[in-house]
Motif scaffolding. Sequence first.
Motif, PDB file in Angstrom:
ATOM      1  N   LEU A  17      17.989  -2.070 -38.999  1.00  0.00           N
ATOM      2  CA  LEU A  17      18.800  -2.483 -37.850  1.00  0.00           C
ATOM      3  C   LEU A  17      19.307  -1.280 -37.064  1.00  0.00           C
ATOM      4  CD1 LEU A  17      20.902  -5.413 -39.373  1.00  0.00           C
ATOM      5  CD2 LEU A  17      18.992  -5.585 -37.774  1.00  0.00           C
ATOM      6  N   TYR A  18      19.812  -0.275 -37.770  1.00  0.00           N
ATOM      7  CA  TYR A  18      20.287   0.929 -37.087  1.00  0.00           C
ATOM      8  C   TYR A  18      19.145   1.632 -36.362  1.00  0.00           C
ATOM      9  CZ  TYR A  18      24.915   0.695 -39.217  1.00  0.00           C
ATOM     10  OH  TYR A  18      26.183   0.301 -39.576  1.00  0.00           O
ATOM     11  N   ALA A  19      17.969   1.627 -36.982  1.00  0.00           N
ATOM     12  CA  ALA A  19      16.813   2.280 -36.360  1.00  0.00           C
ATOM     13  C   ALA A  19      16.427   1.583 -35.061  1.00  0.00           C
ATOM     14  CB  ALA A  19      15.635   2.296 -37.331  1.00  0.00           C
ATOM     15  N   LEU A  20      16.415   0.239 -35.066  1.00  0.00           N
ATOM     16  CA  LEU A  20      16.055  -0.489 -33.849  1.00  0.00           C
ATOM     17  C   LEU A  20      17.061  -0.242 -32.731  1.00  0.00           C
ATOM     18  CD1 LEU A  20      14.836  -4.005 -35.087  1.00  0.00           C
ATOM     19  CD2 LEU A  20      13.471  -2.102 -34.238  1.00  0.00           C
ATOM     20  N   MET A  21      18.356  -0.315 -33.071  1.00  0.00           N
ATOM     21  CA  MET A  21      19.374  -0.076 -32.058  1.00  0.00           C
ATOM     22  C   MET A  21      19.290   1.346 -31.513  1.00  0.00           C
ATOM     23  SD  MET A  21      21.832  -1.251 -30.236  1.00  0.00           S
ATOM     24  CE  MET A  21      22.440  -2.765 -30.973  1.00  0.00           C
ATOM     25  N   THR A  22      19.075   2.309 -32.411  1.00  0.00           N
ATOM     26  CA  THR A  22      18.992   3.703 -31.989  1.00  0.00           C
ATOM     27  C   THR A  22      17.746   3.956 -31.164  1.00  0.00           C
ATOM     28  OG1 THR A  22      20.158   4.345 -34.015  1.00  0.00           O
ATOM     29  CG2 THR A  22      19.043   6.087 -32.799  1.00  0.00           C
ATOM     30  N   LEU A  23      16.631   3.318 -31.513  1.00  0.00           N
ATOM     31  CA  LEU A  23      15.417   3.473 -30.715  1.00  0.00           C
ATOM     32  C   LEU A  23      15.643   3.015 -29.284  1.00  0.00           C
ATOM     33  CD1 LEU A  23      12.598   2.350 -33.183  1.00  0.00           C
ATOM     34  CD2 LEU A  23      12.791   4.559 -32.041  1.00  0.00           C
ATOM     35  N   GLY A  24      16.373   1.915 -29.117  1.00  0.00           N
ATOM     36  CA  GLY A  24      16.680   1.467 -27.765  1.00  0.00           C
ATOM     37  C   GLY A  24      17.470   2.502 -26.988  1.00  0.00           C
ATOM     38  N   LEU A  25      18.455   3.107 -27.641  1.00  0.00           N
ATOM     39  CA  LEU A  25      19.246   4.158 -26.998  1.00  0.00           C
ATOM     40  C   LEU A  25      18.400   5.379 -26.675  1.00  0.00           C
ATOM     41  CD1 LEU A  25      22.469   4.000 -29.203  1.00  0.00           C
ATOM     42  CD2 LEU A  25      22.385   3.554 -26.746  1.00  0.00           C
ATOM     43  N   VAL A  26      17.568   5.784 -27.629  1.00  0.00           N
ATOM     44  CA  VAL A  26      16.769   7.005 -27.475  1.00  0.00           C
ATOM     45  C   VAL A  26      15.722   6.843 -26.381  1.00  0.00           C
ATOM     46  CG1 VAL A  26      15.078   8.488 -28.624  1.00  0.00           C
ATOM     47  CG2 VAL A  26      17.172   7.837 -29.808  1.00  0.00           C
ATOM     48  N   ILE A  27      15.064   5.670 -26.331  1.00  0.00           N
ATOM     49  CA  ILE A  27      14.046   5.444 -25.302  1.00  0.00           C
ATOM     50  C   ILE A  27      14.649   5.599 -23.913  1.00  0.00           C
ATOM     51  CG2 ILE A  27      12.619   3.641 -24.239  1.00  0.00           C
ATOM     52  CD1 ILE A  27      12.046   2.642 -27.096  1.00  0.00           C
ATOM     53  N   ILE A  28      15.840   5.031 -23.711  1.00  0.00           N
ATOM     54  CA  ILE A  28      16.506   5.162 -22.420  1.00  0.00           C
ATOM     55  C   ILE A  28      16.928   6.601 -22.161  1.00  0.00           C
ATOM     56  CG2 ILE A  28      18.567   4.501 -21.105  1.00  0.00           C
ATOM     57  CD1 ILE A  28      18.415   1.764 -22.498  1.00  0.00           C
ATOM     58  N   PHE A  29      17.512   7.245 -23.179  1.00  0.00           N
ATOM     59  CA  PHE A  29      18.029   8.600 -22.985  1.00  0.00           C
ATOM     60  C   PHE A  29      16.915   9.610 -22.739  1.00  0.00           C
ATOM     61  CE2 PHE A  29      19.327  12.747 -24.648  1.00  0.00           C
ATOM     62  CZ  PHE A  29      20.439  12.987 -23.867  1.00  0.00           C
ATOM     63  N   ARG A  30      15.844   9.514 -23.515  1.00  0.00           N
ATOM     64  CA  ARG A  30      14.769  10.499 -23.377  1.00  0.00           C
ATOM     65  C   ARG A  30      14.060  10.367 -22.037  1.00  0.00           C
ATOM     66  NH1 ARG A  30      13.953  14.934 -25.972  1.00  0.00           N
ATOM     67  NH2 ARG A  30      11.709  14.628 -26.204  1.00  0.00           N
ATOM     68  N   ALA A  31      13.968   9.150 -21.527  1.00  0.00           N
ATOM     69  CA  ALA A  31      13.249   8.947 -20.271  1.00  0.00           C
ATOM     70  C   ALA A  31      14.121   9.226 -19.056  1.00  0.00           C
ATOM     71  CB  ALA A  31      12.710   7.522 -20.206  1.00  0.00           C
ATOM     72  N   THR A  32      15.401   8.869 -19.113  1.00  0.00           N
ATOM     73  CA  THR A  32      16.257   8.965 -17.931  1.00  0.00           C
ATOM     74  C   THR A  32      17.412   9.946 -18.085  1.00  0.00           C
ATOM     75  OG1 THR A  32      17.684   7.135 -18.648  1.00  0.00           O
ATOM     76  CG2 THR A  32      15.714   6.569 -17.383  1.00  0.00           C
ATOM     77  N   ARG A  33      17.593  10.487 -19.304  1.00  0.00           N
ATOM     78  CA  ARG A  33      18.697  11.412 -19.606  1.00  0.00           C
ATOM     79  C   ARG A  33      20.062  10.737 -19.461  1.00  0.00           C
ATOM     80  NH1 ARG A  33      14.462  13.314 -20.704  1.00  0.00           N
ATOM     81  NH2 ARG A  33      13.793  15.486 -20.534  1.00  0.00           N
ATOM     82  N   VAL A  34      20.099   9.428 -19.692  1.00  0.00           N
ATOM     83  CA  VAL A  34      21.343   8.667 -19.575  1.00  0.00           C
ATOM     84  C   VAL A  34      21.697   8.087 -20.931  1.00  0.00           C
ATOM     85  CG1 VAL A  34      22.492   6.688 -18.518  1.00  0.00           C
ATOM     86  CG2 VAL A  34      20.927   8.099 -17.160  1.00  0.00           C
TER      87      VAL A  34
END
Length: 230
Positions: A17-34
């Motif tokens: 569960l933590y991995a899925l939630m973190t992946l969502g955060l990371v995908i957004i952050f790595r692509a948009t720096r947000v």
Amino acid sequence: MHLLFQQIVSGLAAGGLYALMTLGLVIIFRATRVANFGHGEMAMLSTFVAYFLFTTLRLPMAFAVIGAVFFAVALGISVERLAVRPLLKGPMASVLMSTLAIYIIVHESAFHIWGGDLYVFPPFFSEKPVKVFNLVVSQEHIGIIGVSFGLMLVLFFLFQHTKTGLAMRAMAQDRTVAVLLGVRLRRMYPLTWALGAGLGAITGILFAPVISLYVDYMEVFIIKAFIVMV
């Protein structure tokens, strides 16, 4: 031995569960720096949508989950278009404040609709335990592990074997070079937010039956997910 095995399975389920939630955060952050401070509340709202579709509209659970994920995708795209994209050329602090505003708006809207009550979110998997090598484990934990690792495999295939995944990886490494190579940021930004929001919704829906559903149920979870992301 039995207790140790149960703790391992429980830990893998929580880790998934933590991995899925973190992946969502990371995908957004790595692509948009947000860093999306509203990520947890968007997941919470999507989970309430699934609950509404299932309990009020009487849709089958599968359709309720699909509807909630589509809602999360639309919400992610809307947040990117309306609250993030207009501010990307300005100071990054303004973008972070905008995502914080999304957190407040979504939280207060959900509280206004559903209040501070606890809601019992129906479990996806049977509550009857099963035996694995003569050891009793929860079907819910096994199901969460299966869904989490299945989605991770899908994401691995997306990033490694599709043009869209390659474009996302290029954006994460160097946006300037990615643009020079033909990556269209205006198309990729909403896609990354949609993917991140969808993962957040699935995480919230899987997490809700474990601790019950209420407006603040994602707050501690998302803090830990931010720590994992860092």
